[in-house]
Design a protein around this motif. Sequence first.
Motif, PDB file in Angstrom:
ATOM      1  N   VAL A 170       2.963  27.936 -44.803  1.00 53.97           N
ATOM      2  CA  VAL A 170       2.407  26.836 -44.009  1.00 53.97           C
ATOM      3  C   VAL A 170       2.903  25.515 -44.590  1.00 53.97           C
ATOM      4  O   VAL A 170       2.727  25.244 -45.783  1.00 53.97           O
ATOM      5  CB  VAL A 170       0.863  26.860 -44.010  1.00 53.97           C
ATOM      6  N   GLN A 171       3.513  24.707 -43.765  1.00 54.75           N
ATOM      7  CA  GLN A 171       4.049  23.441 -44.242  1.00 54.75           C
ATOM      8  C   GLN A 171       2.933  22.429 -44.501  1.00 54.75           C
ATOM      9  O   GLN A 171       1.886  22.467 -43.877  1.00 54.75           O
ATOM     10  CB  GLN A 171       5.044  22.885 -43.227  1.00 54.75           C
ATOM     11  N   TYR A 172       3.188  21.524 -45.458  1.00 60.31           N
ATOM     12  CA  TYR A 172       2.188  20.504 -45.791  1.00 60.31           C
ATOM     13  C   TYR A 172       2.859  19.296 -46.432  1.00 60.31           C
ATOM     14  O   TYR A 172       4.029  19.336 -46.836  1.00 60.31           O
ATOM     15  CB  TYR A 172       1.130  21.076 -46.743  1.00 60.31           C
ATOM     16  N   ALA A 173       2.084  18.222 -46.549  1.00 65.16           N
ATOM     17  CA  ALA A 173       2.475  17.044 -47.312  1.00 65.16           C
ATOM     18  C   ALA A 173       1.219  16.455 -47.939  1.00 65.16           C
ATOM     19  O   ALA A 173       0.100  16.706 -47.473  1.00 65.16           O
ATOM     20  CB  ALA A 173       3.172  16.006 -46.422  1.00 65.16           C
ATOM     21  N   ALA A 174       1.397  15.692 -49.002  1.00 67.64           N
ATOM     22  CA  ALA A 174       0.245  15.108 -49.695  1.00 67.64           C
ATOM     23  C   ALA A 174       0.719  14.019 -50.641  1.00 67.64           C
ATOM     24  O   ALA A 174       1.898  13.940 -50.992  1.00 67.64           O
ATOM     25  CB  ALA A 174      -0.513  16.176 -50.487  1.00 67.64           C
ATOM     26  N   GLU A 175      -0.229  13.180 -51.045  1.00 65.51           N
ATOM     27  CA  GLU A 175       0.011  12.237 -52.130  1.00 65.51           C
ATOM     28  C   GLU A 175      -0.343  12.911 -53.450  1.00 65.51           C
ATOM     29  O   GLU A 175      -1.342  13.631 -53.540  1.00 65.51           O
ATOM     30  CB  GLU A 175      -0.858  10.986 -51.992  1.00 65.51           C
ATOM     31  N   TYR A 176       0.457  12.650 -54.476  1.00 65.05           N
ATOM     32  CA  TYR A 176       0.162  13.107 -55.832  1.00 65.05           C
ATOM     33  C   TYR A 176       0.112  11.891 -56.758  1.00 65.05           C
ATOM     34  O   TYR A 176       1.063  11.108 -56.814  1.00 65.05           O
ATOM     35  CB  TYR A 176       1.221  14.101 -56.324  1.00 65.05           C
ATOM     36  N   TRP A 177      -1.011  11.739 -57.457  1.00 73.82           N
ATOM     37  CA  TRP A 177      -1.209  10.629 -58.397  1.00 73.82           C
ATOM     38  C   TRP A 177      -1.230  11.206 -59.809  1.00 73.82           C
ATOM     39  O   TRP A 177      -2.009  12.121 -60.106  1.00 73.82           O
ATOM     40  CB  TRP A 177      -2.522   9.909 -58.099  1.00 73.82           C
ATOM     41  N   PHE A 178      -0.374  10.668 -60.680  1.00 76.78           N
ATOM     42  CA  PHE A 178      -0.201  11.188 -62.038  1.00 76.78           C
ATOM     43  C   PHE A 178      -0.767  10.205 -63.066  1.00 76.78           C
ATOM     44  O   PHE A 178      -0.418   9.016 -63.055  1.00 76.78           O
ATOM     45  CB  PHE A 178       1.280  11.406 -62.338  1.00 76.78           C
ATOM     46  N   TYR A 179      -1.600  10.719 -63.960  1.00 80.50           N
ATOM     47  CA  TYR A 179      -2.225   9.901 -65.005  1.00 80.50           C
ATOM     48  C   TYR A 179      -1.874  10.439 -66.379  1.00 80.50           C
ATOM     49  O   TYR A 179      -1.841  11.650 -66.602  1.00 80.50           O
ATOM     50  CB  TYR A 179      -3.747   9.890 -64.845  1.00 80.50           C
ATOM     51  N   GLY A 180      -1.606   9.516 -67.300  1.00 78.39           N
ATOM     52  CA  GLY A 180      -1.280   9.937 -68.657  1.00 78.39           C
ATOM     53  C   GLY A 180      -1.653   8.876 -69.676  1.00 78.39           C
ATOM     54  O   GLY A 180      -2.262   7.863 -69.352  1.00 78.39           O
TER      55      GLY A 180
END
Length: 244
Positions: A234-244
């Motif tokens: 199933v195709q999808y898209a999303a935002e990914y927020w990276f914290y370090g």
Amino acid sequence: MHVLQTLIFSLGMEISSVSALPGPLSLVSAFSRISTELDSLSLGNCSYPHAVLPLNSTSVQLPNPSSGLTLKHIAIGRGTQNYTCENSTSAAVPVSIGAAATLFDASCVAAKSMNLLHEMPAVIGSSPLGSLAFLAELLSHTTNSSNLILGEHYFNTAGVPVLDLRLSGLSDWIVAAKTASVDAPQYSSTADQNVAWLQLDRLYGSGIEEVYRVETYQGSAPATCSGLNKTVIVQYAAEYWFYG
């Protein structure tokens, strides 16, 4: 016609009318407007001091990032959520076996407009998965950046999510565990098809401690396995927020 707008028009005519947007012509319009807004961007790796993780968008909120962490990257992920069906009956339900996605640097989009950033998953998610070159063109043509591919997301042989940004020359990567999950908000017509929003914590890696998947677009499994093959993609898209 602007080269990017020509690509947008040609691609838009191929988009399925089954989307959160009211049809191919509206999608072309959305692409054109986003292209116009992106024209003012200059380079990749823009700063975004006013970026706010959209945790308030869901009825039950994900936990806030841990104290002391700093937002390091914002990406748009485009790929597939993958499931398996042991049999094709209506009594069986698809079981998740991971995901695979390309991560595109969205820092300059975030610096330009948070509203624009939040529109990108639906717009990119509505484009054919095979058009990754177009997606890179959409983000890089007007930002004068030669490589907007930030990294990749996949599941390792142990079935654990990996988000690896070393493709772009960074040293950041994370093997993560899901620590929180909430249903996607109900403000779009595809809400029931959108995979959950997640908080992921580091098991091991470098430079990244926590990752959030938000503003998801599609990716949910069918309700049952009736009539489906053993492997369901199933195709999808999303935002990914990276914290370090």
